[in-house]
Scaffold this motif. Structure first.
Motif, PDB file in Angstrom:
ATOM      1  N   ARG A 234       0.860  -1.187   0.000  1.00 55.47           N
ATOM      2  CA  ARG A 234       0.000   0.000   0.000  1.00 55.47           C
ATOM      3  C   ARG A 234       0.888   1.226   0.000  1.00 55.47           C
ATOM      4  NH1 ARG A 234      -4.278   1.344   4.324  1.00 55.47           N
ATOM      5  NH2 ARG A 234      -4.467   3.370   3.299  1.00 55.47           N
ATOM      6  N   THR A 235       0.704   2.092  -0.988  1.00 56.07           N
ATOM      7  CA  THR A 235       1.469   3.342  -1.059  1.00 56.07           C
ATOM      8  C   THR A 235       0.471   4.501  -1.056  1.00 56.07           C
ATOM      9  OG1 THR A 235       1.410   3.502  -3.462  1.00 56.07           O
ATOM     10  CG2 THR A 235       3.188   2.175  -2.506  1.00 56.07           C
ATOM     11  N   GLN A 236       0.995   5.759  -1.138  1.00 56.23           N
ATOM     12  CA  GLN A 236       0.071   6.907  -1.168  1.00 56.23           C
ATOM     13  C   GLN A 236      -0.940   6.785  -2.300  1.00 56.23           C
ATOM     14  OE1 GLN A 236       3.531   7.164  -1.525  1.00 56.23           O
ATOM     15  NE2 GLN A 236       4.001   9.347  -1.660  1.00 56.23           N
ATOM     16  N   GLU A 237      -0.451   6.235  -3.431  1.00 56.25           N
ATOM     17  CA  GLU A 237      -1.305   6.183  -4.630  1.00 56.25           C
ATOM     18  C   GLU A 237      -2.309   5.039  -4.589  1.00 56.25           C
ATOM     19  OE1 GLU A 237       2.200   6.602  -5.252  1.00 56.25           O
ATOM     20  OE2 GLU A 237       1.870   8.769  -5.425  1.00 56.25           O
ATOM     21  N   GLY A 238      -2.121   4.119  -3.659  1.00 57.39           N
ATOM     22  CA  GLY A 238      -3.000   2.947  -3.632  1.00 57.39           C
ATOM     23  C   GLY A 238      -2.157   1.697  -3.563  1.00 57.39           C
ATOM     24  N   TYR A 239      -2.622   0.636  -4.195  1.00 61.25           N
ATOM     25  CA  TYR A 239      -1.853  -0.615  -4.139  1.00 61.25           C
ATOM     26  C   TYR A 239      -0.848  -0.704  -5.271  1.00 61.25           C
ATOM     27  CZ  TYR A 239      -4.943  -2.192  -0.483  1.00 61.25           C
ATOM     28  OH  TYR A 239      -5.611  -2.301   0.689  1.00 61.25           O
ATOM     29  N   GLN A 240       0.282  -1.304  -4.984  1.00 60.60           N
ATOM     30  CA  GLN A 240       1.347  -1.450  -5.974  1.00 60.60           C
ATOM     31  C   GLN A 240       1.956  -2.846  -5.847  1.00 60.60           C
ATOM     32  OE1 GLN A 240       2.930   0.741  -8.451  1.00 60.60           O
ATOM     33  NE2 GLN A 240       3.680  -1.345  -8.843  1.00 60.60           N
TER      34      GLN A 240
ATOM     35  N   ILE B 261      11.013  -3.642  -5.350  1.00 60.64           N
ATOM     36  CA  ILE B 261      11.085  -3.224  -6.742  1.00 60.64           C
ATOM     37  C   ILE B 261       9.677  -3.286  -7.338  1.00 60.64           C
ATOM     38  CG2 ILE B 261      12.110  -3.783  -8.981  1.00 60.64           C
ATOM     39  CD1 ILE B 261      14.075  -5.435  -6.782  1.00 60.64           C
ATOM     40  N   PRO B 262       9.132  -2.109  -7.712  1.00 63.04           N
ATOM     41  CA  PRO B 262       7.760  -2.103  -8.215  1.00 63.04           C
ATOM     42  C   PRO B 262       7.644  -2.724  -9.608  1.00 63.04           C
ATOM     43  CG  PRO B 262       8.707   0.116  -8.294  1.00 63.04           C
ATOM     44  CD  PRO B 262       9.729  -0.762  -7.664  1.00 63.04           C
ATOM     45  N   TYR B 263       6.551  -3.410  -9.858  1.00 64.80           N
ATOM     46  CA  TYR B 263       6.314  -3.965 -11.202  1.00 64.80           C
ATOM     47  C   TYR B 263       4.826  -3.945 -11.495  1.00 64.80           C
ATOM     48  CZ  TYR B 263       4.730  -8.338  -9.001  1.00 64.80           C
ATOM     49  OH  TYR B 263       4.044  -9.270  -8.255  1.00 64.80           O
TER      50      TYR B 263
END
Ligand SMILES: Nc1ncnc2c1ncn2[C@@H]1O[C@H](COP(=O)(O)OP(=O)(O)O)[C@@H](O)[C@H]1O
Ligand SMILES: [Mg+2]
Length: 238
Positions: A186-192, A210-212
């Motif tokens: 969970r990040t500021q923008e939503g789920y990642q 590492i985001p994908y």
């Protein structure tokens, strides 16, 4: 054959120090729907593209839905039919009581070819073996037999395991050479979606997430890293 088994996803291969080391056991772990099968399929396709002999053992798909699902990704173009897909059901009656011979014979029959001719194996997923054995000690023993076999045959293996929604993970992560953990953050923008290389022998790996994303192209690594915002300790210069 190259000295590492690449995924064919350049940033991930770089972070892994080139790819997975040959003749080792490696693990992708994560919850259902996070991208384990697609990531493993990239790795299988990359092997086939390099004219390696690749066996993909699937305990959950069948011939038809596998082709419909994985066959349509562009990275599978030209190589889908080169991969030796094996659709298996792990039944307790075939594996219990557990012996080394049963595992060796079971795999030999499933491979349908000499193990010495195989370069890469994907086992998607080991969780079905774990459920069939219903005992952590037996499960670990079965994995050890499998790992001895890959070593004898000089196979590089990629095992997939479902992370439990709650409770402890199995001990698989302790006996493999590398572990890639796929997770939803969970990040500021939503789920990642993000992955972390929990360990990789012989390689210094980043500790960050590492985001994908998963797109029609398959697994696409995004730029940058994700770090946890709150922390308990602060480093002060001496
Ligand atoms: N073409 C696509 N575009 C976007 N997302 C996709 C696409 N194909 C599959 N997905 C997503 O990938 C996830 C499943 O990936 P998969 O590797 O099968 O997961 P698992 O970890 O259960 O093996 C699903 O959440 C699905 O939404
Ligand atoms: Mg899957």
């Amino acid at each position: 054959m190259t000295d590492v088994a690449k995924f064919g996803i350049s940033r991930l291969d770089e972070l892994l120090g080139g790819g997975l080391d040959r003749y080792t056991e490696n693990l992708i772990i994560g919850r259902s729907g996070i991208g384990k099968t697609i990531l493993a399929a990239h790795w299988a396709a990359e092997g086939a593209r390099n004219d390696e002999t690749v066996v993909y053992l699937s305990t959950t798909m069948n011939k038809k839905n596998c082709k419909a699902y994985l066959g349509r990704f562009p990275f599978m173009e030209d190589v889908y039919d080169k991969i030796k897909w094996r659709f298996i059901r792990v039944d307790p009656k075939f594996v219990l009581p557990l012996t080394r011979e049963k595992i060796v014979e079971g795999l030999r029959a499933t491979f349908g070819m000499d193990g010495k001719d195989i370069d890469r194996v994907v086992f998607d997923s080991c969780t079905d073996l774990e459920l069939a054995l219903a005992d952590p000690v037996l499960y670990r023993r079965a994995l050890t037999y499998m790992s001895d076999l890959s070593y004898d045959y000089e196979i590089t293996s990629l095992w997939i395991e479902e992370a439990p929604m709650q409770g402890d993970w199995s001990s698989t992560k302790n006996i493999v050479d590398s572990v890639i953990f796929l997770n939803l953050l969970r990040t500021q923008e939503g789920y990642q979606r993000a992955m972390r290389i929990l360990k990789k022998y012989r390689t210094r790996v980043p500790l960050e997430w590492i985001p994908y994303e998963i797109t029609d192209e398959g697994v696409v690594i995004k730029d940058g890293y994700i770090v946890k915002r709150s922390y308990d300790y602060e480093y002060k210069r001496g």
